[in-house]
Write an enzyme that holds these catalytic residues in place. Structure first.
Site, mmCIF file in Angstrom:
data_model
loop_
_atom_site.group_PDB
_atom_site.id
_atom_site.type_symbol
_atom_site.label_atom_id
_atom_site.label_comp_id
_atom_site.label_asym_id
_atom_site.label_seq_id
_atom_site.Cartn_x
_atom_site.Cartn_y
_atom_site.Cartn_z
ATOM 1 N N SER A 189 -26.303 95.412 -50.756
ATOM 2 C CA SER A 189 -26.606 93.997 -50.551
ATOM 3 C C SER A 189 -28.056 93.718 -50.977
ATOM 4 C CB SER A 189 -26.333 93.620 -49.088
ATOM 5 O OG SER A 189 -26.341 92.230 -48.927
ATOM 6 N N ASP A 259 -1.066 89.159 -54.973
ATOM 7 C CA ASP A 259 -1.076 90.549 -54.500
ATOM 8 C C ASP A 259 -0.286 91.473 -55.430
ATOM 9 O OD1 ASP A 259 -1.247 92.871 -53.064
ATOM 10 O OD2 ASP A 259 -0.061 92.200 -51.350
ATOM 11 N N ASP A 262 -0.854 93.530 -59.459
ATOM 12 C CA ASP A 262 -1.118 94.955 -59.716
ATOM 13 C C ASP A 262 0.120 95.821 -59.464
ATOM 14 O OD1 ASP A 262 -0.947 95.176 -56.897
ATOM 15 O OD2 ASP A 262 -3.115 95.000 -56.657
ATOM 16 N N ASP A 266 0.481 95.190 -51.045
ATOM 17 C CA ASP A 266 -0.205 95.944 -49.991
ATOM 18 C C ASP A 266 -1.389 95.173 -49.417
ATOM 19 O OD1 ASP A 266 -1.815 96.000 -52.193
ATOM 20 O OD2 ASP A 266 -2.015 98.188 -52.298
ATOM 21 N N ILE A 268 -3.827 94.182 -51.071
ATOM 22 C CA ILE A 268 -5.028 94.490 -51.866
ATOM 23 C C ILE A 268 -4.831 93.938 -53.278
ATOM 24 C CG2 ILE A 268 -6.470 96.324 -52.829
ATOM 25 C CD1 ILE A 268 -5.336 98.142 -50.554
ATOM 26 N N ASP A 402 -15.467 90.883 -51.538
ATOM 27 C CA ASP A 402 -16.756 90.559 -50.923
ATOM 28 C C ASP A 402 -16.947 89.045 -50.949
ATOM 29 O OD1 ASP A 402 -19.428 90.188 -50.219
ATOM 30 O OD2 ASP A 402 -20.156 91.870 -51.417
ATOM 31 N N HIS A 442 -17.867 93.050 -47.696
ATOM 32 C CA HIS A 442 -19.273 93.169 -48.048
ATOM 33 C C HIS A 442 -19.838 94.533 -47.640
ATOM 34 C CE1 HIS A 442 -23.148 91.846 -49.286
ATOM 35 N NE2 HIS A 442 -23.668 92.027 -48.096
#
Ligand SMILES: *[C@@H]1O[C@H](CO)[C@@H](O)[C@H](O)[C@H]1NC(C)=O
Ligand SMILES: *[C@@H]1O[C@H](CO)[C@@H](O)[C@H](O)[C@H]1NC(C)=O
Ligand SMILES: *[C@@H]1O[C@H](CO)[C@@H](O)[C@H](O)[C@H]1NC(C)=O
Ligand SMILES: *[C@@H]1O[C@H](CO)[C@@H](O)[C@H](O)[C@H]1NC(C)=O
Ligand SMILES: *[C@@H]1O[C@H](CO)[C@@H](O)[C@H](O)[C@H]1NC(C)=O
Ligand SMILES: *[C@@H]1O[C@H](CO)[C@@H](O)[C@H](O)[C@H]1NC(C)=O
Ligand SMILES: *[C@@H]1O[C@H](CO)[C@@H](O)[C@H](O)[C@H]1NC(C)=O
Ligand SMILES: *[C@@H]1O[C@H](CO)[C@@H](O)[C@H](O)[C@H]1NC(C)=O
Ligand SMILES: *[C@@H]1O[C@H](CO)[C@@H](O)[C@H](O)[C@H]1NC(C)=O
Ligand SMILES: *[C@@H]1O[C@H](CO)[C@@H](O)[C@H](O)[C@H]1NC(C)=O
Ligand SMILES: *[C@@H]1O[C@H](CO)[C@@H](O)[C@H](O)[C@H]1NC(C)=O
Ligand SMILES: *[C@@H]1O[C@H](CO)[C@@H](O)[C@H](O)[C@H]1NC(C)=O
Length: 535
Positions: A189, A259, A262, A266, A268, A402, A442
């Site tokens: 950060s 989602d 890809d 999941d 992600i 993030d 983050h």
């Protein structure tokens, strides 16, 4: 002859071992270090492994992250201040482990603080680094100390981290009686920005820099964080979106649309750049329950949240917020109907003045902030050739979910480096590698395989051979790159059950270096890293 050399070096190692007495070094370091220019030593104390240190002098606004820290290895703790001008100075600590590896490391800070990150000192000291951390020139998390004191601001921009390293290396040499062999940096950060500041402006300082989620392009970052208030308004604006709508409605709708791009459902989104989110399906129809839908005005605001920010001159100031990043930890800060607090402080105490009504900030102010760029806090120099020439290495990583610093900004910076230095990624790979960490928020946490050795793992901070494996740890990967010339191709991220190491691994996934994209092979078990490859 070789045998003689061998004996000679064995003898010198024994001599060194004999000459270095950790306990007496810890007893004498306070008086020895008093000779360092501009330094006042507060104390030096021996801290045995297992001690639960508390930090009663730490500014209370820092305390949420730094109430206490268990020390994992025997070390000598030195605390001091160093003046940087006649009206500014830093407070710093050096943690000097008994089991020194000859390596030096500096930790960084976060936000606008002002807070020594003790967890990172504990993490790196446990691995044998002589480690330093500083308060960035002021205590606490507020930006108010910058007001009317450009020296404190200079410390925050570059001078604290620089002074910390210069003095830290001196103390290390005094303590062990020999200089460090290699030097490293670890931060995320604002800490990521501090790492890049060293790479850009003090290229000789580190052999290896691990700079996570870097707050580079700083001026525009703070304008970008402020501009969500311009888009969403306050809690009674027709464009305002509630926390429940973000988390219960919009996040689900984003996952529904993105989602499985890809290939795996999941939660992600491996590469949010591929997510061209369209909120229109959420717009209320006459028959819908208004808590389950958005007005046309809210949907239009939502599109703006996920759009890049352009300046008055039409150039890109800051890339877009990535869809999928909506996160209960940060909704109230970023989309809560008030100006983002760090931006608020920045405009009050650095760019404008405390009487300015930040709810009226507009593009004119954002241009002014970019032009002001105090002490070059922008940290966006694309020419890293001095660092490259001295054989320095950078690992940067960024969570793809993030919400506080868009991971697209690290791509923007990477491309800026590529253009400035006229290098293709295969050449940038020789000195800088950028890993995109899917499902990471983050710097840490998230639904993805986010534990990558960026700090102490899990809840208990239990370091094991596995968590320190350079295949899955950005810091040990950096040490291997610097000292053995083996660069990390991927970083194997780990997701622990409930983010607790003792509960075991839920799944692992390799993260690719930019511009490669992690790609599912279509048939394998998606929790098996071998079912994915970097394309
Ligand atoms: C360390 O001390 C703090 C403050 O007294 C306490 O809250 C914390 O639980 C302690 N940690 C451990 C691991 O004992
Ligand atoms: C910051 O806090 C330390 C104690 O942790 C104190 O010694 C120092 O004077 C403070 N610095 C400033 C600038 O207030
Ligand atoms: C120091 O390192 C040795 C060898 O790696 C290890 O056995 C010992 O436990 C370490 N001591 C401390 C205090 O960490
Ligand atoms: C000591 O601080 C003064 C300002 O107070 C500065 O001019 C000088 O360069 C510093 N000395 C060192 C060795 O950092
Ligand atoms: C450093 O500490 C000394 C002793 O407490 C104090 O007099 C001095 O003002 C401090 N300097 C800075 C720059 O914090
Ligand atoms: C530093 O490197 C030198 C030369 O390779 C080596 O002799 C020495 O043991 C190293 N120091 C430490 C503390 O490992
Ligand atoms: C800085 O100085 C100005 C002018 O004297 C004053 O209005 C302002 O309140 C000061 N800022 C702070 C944070 O004290
Ligand atoms: C929200 O903003 C409007 C003007 O845009 C203002 O009239 C109103 O008082 C504000 N409400 C709150 C709760 O701040
Ligand atoms: C921003 O606000 C100021 C003060 O109201 C105004 O003068 C300026 O034109 C505005 N800039 C933009 C780009 O709207
Ligand atoms: C640390 O992890 C190792 C390996 O998983 C385990 O054997 C050990 O009990 C753990 N230690 C603590 C203190 O949790
Ligand atoms: C993980 O956390 C959840 C929610 O706090 C809890 O219900 C569950 O029992 C935990 N799992 C384990 C294995 O501890
Ligand atoms: C996908 O990966 C798995 C390993 O998880 C492997 O067994 C399988 O053959 C791979 N399939 C393809 C099409 O490459």
């Amino acid at each position: 002859m070789p045998r003689l050399l061998h004996l000679a070096s064995l003898f010198s190692v024994l001599l060194y071992a004999h000459a270095f007495d950790f306990d007496s070094a810890c007893n004498s370091i306070a008086s020895e270090a008093a000779s360092i220019a501009n330094a006042t030593i507060f104390f030096a104390e021996y801290v045995p492994a297992g001690t639960n240190l508390t930090f009663p002098d730490q500014d209370p606004t820092c305390l949420s992250t730094s109430v206490s820290q268990v020390v994992l290895t025997d070390m000598c703790r030195v605390a001091l201040n160093v003046s940087t001008s006649d009206r500014s100075g830093i407070t710093m600590e050096a943690w000097l482990p008994r089991n020194w590896t000859g390596r030096f490391l500096s930790t960084g800070n976060g936000g606008l603080d002002g807070c020594i990150q003790y967890i990172d000192l504990a993490y790196t000291t446990a691995q044998g680094f002589a480690t330093v951390g500083a308060n960035n020139g002021h205590n606490g998390t507020s930006g108010e100390p910058f007001s009317n004191n450009s020296d404190i601001l200079a410390d925050f921009v570059y001078r604290s981290i620089h002074t910390n390293v210069v003095v830290g290396k001196e103390i290390t040499k005094m303590f062990y009686g020999t200089p460090h062999n290699t030097s490293y940096y670890l931060g995320c950060s604002t800490g990521g920005r501090e790492g890049f500041k060293a790479v850009q402006d003090f290229p000789d300082e580190f052999d290896g820099v691990v700079a996570g989620s870097p707050a580079v392009n700083w001026n525009n970052l703070l304008s970008w964080s402020a501009h969500f208030f311009n888009i969403l308004g306050n809690s009674s604006s027709p464009t305002f979106i509630t926390s429940d709508q973000w988390l219960g409605l919009i996040h689900d709708d984003i996952l529904k649309q993105c989602d499985t791009i890809d290939g795996v459902a999941d939660g992600i989104i491996e590469d949010p750049n591929l997510c061209d989110y369209k909120p229109e399906e959420l717009i209320c129809s006459p028959s819908s329950n208004t808590s389950d839908c958005l007005t046309a005005e809210q949907a239009a605001a939502l599109r703006l949240v996920f759009s890049p920010m352009y300046g008055e001159d039409g150039n890109l100031m800051y890339p877009r917020m990535q869809p999928g990043s909506e996160n209960a930890d940060f909704i109230a800060l970023m989309y809560g109907g008030e100006v983002f607090p760090f931006s608020n402080d920045w405009f009050h105490y650095v760019v404008l003045d405390p009487s300015f009504d930040t709810t009226t900030l507009n593009l004119t102010d954002y241009t002014l902030a970019a032009e002001l760029n105090p002490f070059n806090i922008e940290t966006f120099n694309g020419n890293l050739s001095a660092f490259q020439a001295r054989n320095g290495k950078v690992i940067t990583y960024h969570g793809q979910a993030d919400m506080l610093i868009s991971p697209a900004d690290t791509e923007f910076y990477y491309q800026h480096i590529a253009k400035t230095m006229a290098l293709p990624p295969s050449d940038i790979d020789n000195f800088l590698r950028f890993f995109r960490i899917s499902g990471m928020s983050h710097c840490e946490t998230g639904v993805g395989a986010w534990e990558i050795g960026q700090t102490l793992p899990g809840a208990s901070g239990n370091l094991t051979a596995e968590t320190l494996d350079p295949e899955r740890n950005v810091l040990t990967a950096m040490v291997r790159w610097v000292e053995e010339g083996i660069a990390p191709e991927t970083i194997l991220g780990t997701k622990y059950v409930n983010d607790t190491t003792e509960l075991g691994v839920e799944f692992s996934r390799r993260h690719c270096r930019y511009p490669f994209r992690n790609t599912y092979n279509g048939t394998g078990d998606s929790s098996d890293p071998d079912s994915w490859s970097c394309k």
